[in-house]
Design a protein around this motif. Structure first.
Motif, PDB file in Angstrom:
ATOM      1  N   GLN A  12       0.832  -1.197   0.000  1.00 22.96           N
ATOM      2  CA  GLN A  12       0.000   0.000   0.000  1.00 22.96           C
ATOM      3  C   GLN A  12       0.869   1.250   0.000  1.00 22.96           C
ATOM      4  O   GLN A  12       1.799   1.375   0.782  1.00 22.96           O
ATOM      5  CB  GLN A  12      -0.922   0.003   1.208  1.00 22.96           C
ATOM      6  N   VAL A  13       0.548   2.180  -0.916  1.00 25.54           N
ATOM      7  CA  VAL A  13       1.271   3.440  -1.035  1.00 25.54           C
ATOM      8  C   VAL A  13       0.530   4.529  -0.256  1.00 25.54           C
ATOM      9  O   VAL A  13       1.129   5.283   0.493  1.00 25.54           O
ATOM     10  CB  VAL A  13       1.413   3.852  -2.524  1.00 25.54           C
ATOM     11  N   ALA A  17      -9.953   4.573   4.843  1.00 28.06           N
ATOM     12  CA  ALA A  17     -10.979   3.534   4.975  1.00 28.06           C
ATOM     13  C   ALA A  17     -11.713   3.280   3.655  1.00 28.06           C
ATOM     14  O   ALA A  17     -12.131   2.167   3.380  1.00 28.06           O
ATOM     15  CB  ALA A  17     -11.982   3.927   6.049  1.00 28.06           C
ATOM     16  N   GLU A  18     -11.839   4.320   2.816  1.00 23.98           N
ATOM     17  CA  GLU A  18     -12.636   4.220   1.595  1.00 23.98           C
ATOM     18  C   GLU A  18     -11.841   3.836   0.340  1.00 23.98           C
ATOM     19  O   GLU A  18     -12.418   3.425  -0.648  1.00 23.98           O
ATOM     20  CB  GLU A  18     -13.344   5.551   1.326  1.00 23.98           C
ATOM     21  N   TYR A  19     -10.528   4.040   0.344  1.00 23.01           N
ATOM     22  CA  TYR A  19      -9.736   3.803  -0.866  1.00 23.01           C
ATOM     23  C   TYR A  19      -8.313   3.435  -0.491  1.00 23.01           C
ATOM     24  O   TYR A  19      -7.882   3.610   0.645  1.00 23.01           O
ATOM     25  CB  TYR A  19      -9.710   5.048  -1.755  1.00 23.01           C
ATOM     26  N   GLY A  20      -7.580   2.947  -1.474  1.00 24.18           N
ATOM     27  CA  GLY A  20      -6.164   2.678  -1.281  1.00 24.18           C
ATOM     28  C   GLY A  20      -5.439   2.670  -2.612  1.00 24.18           C
ATOM     29  O   GLY A  20      -6.009   2.285  -3.630  1.00 24.18           O
ATOM     30  N   LEU A  21      -4.202   3.153  -2.611  1.00 23.99           N
ATOM     31  CA  LEU A  21      -3.328   3.028  -3.767  1.00 23.99           C
ATOM     32  C   LEU A  21      -2.363   1.903  -3.459  1.00 23.99           C
ATOM     33  O   LEU A  21      -1.650   1.947  -2.449  1.00 23.99           O
ATOM     34  CB  LEU A  21      -2.533   4.313  -4.019  1.00 23.99           C
ATOM     35  N   TRP A  22      -2.346   0.888  -4.317  1.00 26.64           N
ATOM     36  CA  TRP A  22      -1.520  -0.292  -4.105  1.00 26.64           C
ATOM     37  C   TRP A  22      -0.554  -0.467  -5.267  1.00 26.64           C
ATOM     38  O   TRP A  22      -0.937  -0.307  -6.429  1.00 26.64           O
ATOM     39  CB  TRP A  22      -2.397  -1.533  -3.990  1.00 26.64           C
ATOM     40  N   GLN A  40       3.174  -1.741 -11.484  1.00 31.87           N
ATOM     41  CA  GLN A  40       1.753  -1.418 -11.594  1.00 31.87           C
ATOM     42  C   GLN A  40       1.316  -0.659 -10.349  1.00 31.87           C
ATOM     43  O   GLN A  40       1.754  -0.969  -9.237  1.00 31.87           O
ATOM     44  CB  GLN A  40       0.938  -2.706 -11.741  1.00 31.87           C
ATOM     45  N   LEU A  41       0.465   0.346 -10.536  1.00 31.43           N
ATOM     46  CA  LEU A  41      -0.131   1.088  -9.429  1.00 31.43           C
ATOM     47  C   LEU A  41      -1.634   1.091  -9.641  1.00 31.43           C
ATOM     48  O   LEU A  41      -2.115   1.486 -10.707  1.00 31.43           O
ATOM     49  CB  LEU A  41       0.401   2.521  -9.369  1.00 31.43           C
ATOM     50  N   VAL A  42      -2.376   0.634  -8.638  1.00 30.26           N
ATOM     51  CA  VAL A  42      -3.817   0.425  -8.758  1.00 30.26           C
ATOM     52  C   VAL A  42      -4.548   1.201  -7.670  1.00 30.26           C
ATOM     53  O   VAL A  42      -4.130   1.203  -6.512  1.00 30.26           O
ATOM     54  CB  VAL A  42      -4.142  -1.090  -8.630  1.00 30.26           C
ATOM     55  N   LEU A  43      -5.645   1.867  -8.054  1.00 29.09           N
ATOM     56  CA  LEU A  43      -6.543   2.501  -7.100  1.00 29.09           C
ATOM     57  C   LEU A  43      -7.626   1.489  -6.758  1.00 29.09           C
ATOM     58  O   LEU A  43      -8.329   0.997  -7.643  1.00 29.09           O
ATOM     59  CB  LEU A  43      -7.168   3.766  -7.706  1.00 29.09           C
ATOM     60  N   VAL A  44      -7.738   1.161  -5.477  1.00 29.93           N
ATOM     61  CA  VAL A  44      -8.725   0.190  -5.013  1.00 29.93           C
ATOM     62  C   VAL A  44      -9.796   0.936  -4.223  1.00 29.93           C
ATOM     63  O   VAL A  44      -9.487   1.705  -3.314  1.00 29.93           O
ATOM     64  CB  VAL A  44      -8.066  -0.893  -4.123  1.00 29.93           C
ATOM     65  N   GLU A  75     -15.996   1.379  -9.355  1.00 31.30           N
ATOM     66  CA  GLU A  75     -17.182   0.922  -8.614  1.00 31.30           C
ATOM     67  C   GLU A  75     -16.800   0.452  -7.215  1.00 31.30           C
ATOM     68  O   GLU A  75     -15.642   0.152  -6.944  1.00 31.30           O
ATOM     69  CB  GLU A  75     -17.872  -0.216  -9.383  1.00 31.30           C
ATOM     70  N   ALA A  76     -17.801   0.394  -6.349  1.00 32.04           N
ATOM     71  CA  ALA A  76     -17.583  -0.098  -4.986  1.00 32.04           C
ATOM     72  C   ALA A  76     -16.939  -1.475  -5.044  1.00 32.04           C
ATOM     73  O   ALA A  76     -17.337  -2.327  -5.835  1.00 32.04           O
ATOM     74  CB  ALA A  76     -18.910  -0.168  -4.240  1.00 32.04           C
ATOM     75  N   ARG A  77     -15.896  -1.649  -4.271  1.00 37.99           N
ATOM     76  CA  ARG A  77     -15.115  -2.893  -4.187  1.00 37.99           C
ATOM     77  C   ARG A  77     -14.369  -3.216  -5.485  1.00 37.99           C
ATOM     78  O   ARG A  77     -13.912  -4.322  -5.685  1.00 37.99           O
ATOM     79  CB  ARG A  77     -15.994  -4.083  -3.792  1.00 37.99           C
ATOM     80  N   GLY A  78     -14.242  -2.222  -6.365  1.00 39.28           N
ATOM     81  CA  GLY A  78     -13.543  -2.419  -7.628  1.00 39.28           C
ATOM     82  C   GLY A  78     -12.148  -1.806  -7.600  1.00 39.28           C
ATOM     83  O   GLY A  78     -11.703  -1.241  -6.596  1.00 39.28           O
ATOM     84  N   SER A  79     -11.457  -1.904  -8.737  1.00 39.32           N
ATOM     85  CA  SER A  79     -10.111  -1.330  -8.840  1.00 39.32           C
ATOM     86  C   SER A  79      -9.907  -0.745 -10.234  1.00 39.32           C
ATOM     87  O   SER A  79     -10.633  -1.070 -11.171  1.00 39.32           O
ATOM     88  CB  SER A  79      -9.056  -2.391  -8.540  1.00 39.32           C
TER      89      SER A  79
END
Length: 153
Positions: A12-13, A17-22, A40-44, A75-79
């Motif tokens: 995790q970068v 509680a609502e989001y994360g950059l991984w 790869q960098l992903v917004l979760v 979307e909710a619970r998406g990336s």
């Protein structure tokens, strides 16, 4: 079973509680290029409502700023993938069009800000520098925040 060159970890970068950059780091890239190497960098989106991305601001710390108009909905619970080898090609083309030599050449660090419109306005800021070729001939980048990040699988 995955071949060894695909083994790696997610770290995790940024996160709330609502989001994360991984960031994904393949083991072989981390061993060759150090702990800040990523491919790869992903917004979760870990929240119950969709996140609306307006654009991405790319700030050359020595040469100004441009905006990458890349709207999207997570979307909710998406990336949603923010950076990978394909986005590197897009950023290189954009920088050449702006009359600059290239994105991340010679170890230049850029501040990148992802602007979210909904559910509330939010800016996700991180630093990135492109800089290494992976064994599979993809372009890897460096995320200084990974030095202090906790390892995740």
């Amino acid at each position: 079973m995955l071949p060894p060159e695909q083994w790696g970890k997610w770290r995790q970068v940024l996160g709330e509680a609502e989001y994360g950059l991984w960031a994904a780091t393949r083991t072989i890239d981390g061993l060759r290029s150090g702990p800040t190497a990523a491919t790869q960098l992903v917004l979760v989106n870990m929240g119950p409502v969709a996140l609306h991305i307006r654009d991405i601001e790319v700030n050359w710390l020595i040469r100004g700023t441009f905006y990458w108009y890349r709207p999207g909905v997570v979307e909710a619970r998406g990336s949603w993938t923010l950076l990978d080898d394909r986005s590197f090609d897009v950023l290189m083309a954009m920088t050449r069009r702006e009359g600059r030599r290239g994105f991340g050449m010679q170890g230049v660090i850029h501040k990148v800000v992802v602007h979210l419109d909904e559910p509330t306005p939010l800016e996700l800021a991180f630093e990135v520098s492109w800089g290494f070729m992976t064994p599979s001939a993809d372009m890897g980048f460096f995320l200084p925040a990974l030095e202090d990040a906790k390892d995740r699988r």
